[in-house]
Design an enzyme around this catalytic site. Sequence first.
Site, mmCIF file in Angstrom:
data_model
loop_
_atom_site.group_PDB
_atom_site.id
_atom_site.type_symbol
_atom_site.label_atom_id
_atom_site.label_comp_id
_atom_site.label_asym_id
_atom_site.label_seq_id
_atom_site.Cartn_x
_atom_site.Cartn_y
_atom_site.Cartn_z
ATOM 1 N N ASP A 116 0.815 -1.218 0.000
ATOM 2 C CA ASP A 116 0.000 0.000 0.000
ATOM 3 C C ASP A 116 0.848 1.266 0.000
ATOM 4 O O ASP A 116 0.527 2.239 -0.686
ATOM 5 C CB ASP A 116 -0.928 0.017 1.227
ATOM 6 C CG ASP A 116 -2.161 -0.853 1.030
ATOM 7 O OD1 ASP A 116 -2.383 -1.298 -0.109
ATOM 8 O OD2 ASP A 116 -2.880 -1.096 2.012
ATOM 9 N N HIS A 341 7.702 10.656 15.171
ATOM 10 C CA HIS A 341 7.156 11.903 14.628
ATOM 11 C C HIS A 341 7.248 13.067 15.618
ATOM 12 O O HIS A 341 7.858 14.111 15.335
ATOM 13 C CB HIS A 341 5.685 11.714 14.240
ATOM 14 C CG HIS A 341 5.461 10.729 13.146
ATOM 15 N ND1 HIS A 341 6.428 10.365 12.232
ATOM 16 C CD2 HIS A 341 4.359 10.017 12.794
ATOM 17 C CE1 HIS A 341 5.930 9.490 11.384
ATOM 18 N NE2 HIS A 341 4.683 9.258 11.710
#
Length: 595
Positions: A116, A341
């Site tokens: 994906d 992150h």
Amino acid sequence: MDQGAMSLAQAVSSSICVRGLDAHLGSTQVASQTGLALPAVSVAMRRTSQCRNPFAVRATVTGNMPIESAQVLTNNGLSKTAASTNGASPKSAHVNSGSVDTETTVSITVVGASGDLAKKKIFPALFALYYEGCLPKHFTIFGFARSKMTDESLREMISGTLTCRIDQSENCGEKQEEFLKRCFYHAGQYSSEESFGQLSDKLRKQEGSRVANRLFYLSIPPNIFVDVARSSSLAASSANGWTRVIVEKPFGRDSESSAELTRGLKTYLKEDQIYRIDHYLGKELVENLSVLRFSNLVFEPLWSRQYIRNVQLIFSEDFGTEGRGGYFDNYGIIRDIMQNHLLQILALFAMEPPVSLDAEDIRNEKVKVLRSMRVLDVDNVVVGQYKGHTRGGVKYPAYLDDKTVPKNSITPTFAAAAVFIDNARWDGVPFLMKAGKALHKKRAEIRVQFRHVPGNLYKRSFGTDLDLATNELVIRVQPDEAIYLKINNKVPGLGMRLDRSNLNLHYADRYDREIPDAYERLLLDAIEGERRLFIRSDELDAAWALFTPLLNELEKRKISPELYPYGSRGPVGAHYLAAKYNVRWGDNSSELDSA
């Protein structure tokens, strides 16, 4: 001009985007690395379409001498090695009254091409770079996976994901056809040197006699990173150019597994060949952090404990795992979002001014921040997990309703933490991090809340709640990118009534161009050898050193997460954590939606 000079001129005339030269170059010369100027130089420049590096340089030289990576020198003192700027090999090219082919080509292999991530992000990003004119003149893209596919099957698979966003007046269909003709496929086993040897043979056919540079993007599970690094390094490395490998997160589950992964990769690759990608570092507003701070005098003096009361780093998604719970349950929200992150954004936000914008200078300062942080403990962390909820007649599932999630899983889908940086600039300032799935809004932002005004003359106008009068700088990373500053302002009229207003830089209103996807920026950086937005091994070590004790404690004590309804603002415990440090979460303000 003799034949040797003409040959080098043709070689250098490949589209080279010279990084960082935004001004007019003026008088320009070409020099060797030894510092000797080459005679009879002429340089022509052309502007490429939407490439962020706006100039392509063409150089011609005369004379018979060995050339060690021609450099472009400008009258403002800037220099760039032409070869390395275009991703060329640092190998010497010899001009000796004859011609030699020193053109370069870049071969990009997407390992895990049927997944994906490759379909939704990597191939579209590569096409966007091609559409904008940012890829080198000569490039080839290969998909590599275990699935049996042909070149045409790959092209058909990715063609539906390609979009032309820059200038619809250009022939989008034609551009797509040109791009797809550069895309090929090779099926093989990830751990097989023979498979990568066969891939290398196909790459050589496309590369011809040019200097061949090879980039491998590992869009695969981390447990096979080392196998692919070994196979590709031993059987498919470039013979005369550079070889680089992009590694996707997660980079291990804790300090020990991360160190083991790093050792495995470094068995076959040098550190400067490894590009650990965190796509959040490629976000436009994260990229703008250092610009906002270091190029605006109004902000830099305020960037310390003297004026900042707290900093909040918030990441929220308005959807759950949606069938991907099997993957997510192995990591949880802390490993998936916080340790990479949010921590990377925090390091960029809090670092000292670097000596330069060179990648190593910036990463050195980030490491200093990470090493100055206190190790996280359970008392400063709240974990949660979303439960089912019915709203407006719609039933939303619980995390445990995902059939791919183990029954009775206590993996957190939400976490909030208070972290501290024990250095002179930030001593005592709480940095609050919050990340969660199935919350009320989708957003990622940095919120800087400043201290109260000493002896505020207008405090009566705000009642007893001084937080209403607090200045706040908000950097919204996504969606609907914006930077806005909350200030106090007098409402027009005869009376003295104050209002809280926003000085708002809304990107969609200010700039008439679409913001590039983070993967575009990071792929282009990897091709150009720019490492500033990629994670160095010691950064990774320092990040895991902060979170590993916490993760071990949570798993050892089997701490159950606090349940919160799907679509809510998260566990109540997060508000108590903020209140512990006299802080309110900024994203709970009703003013947020009007900003």
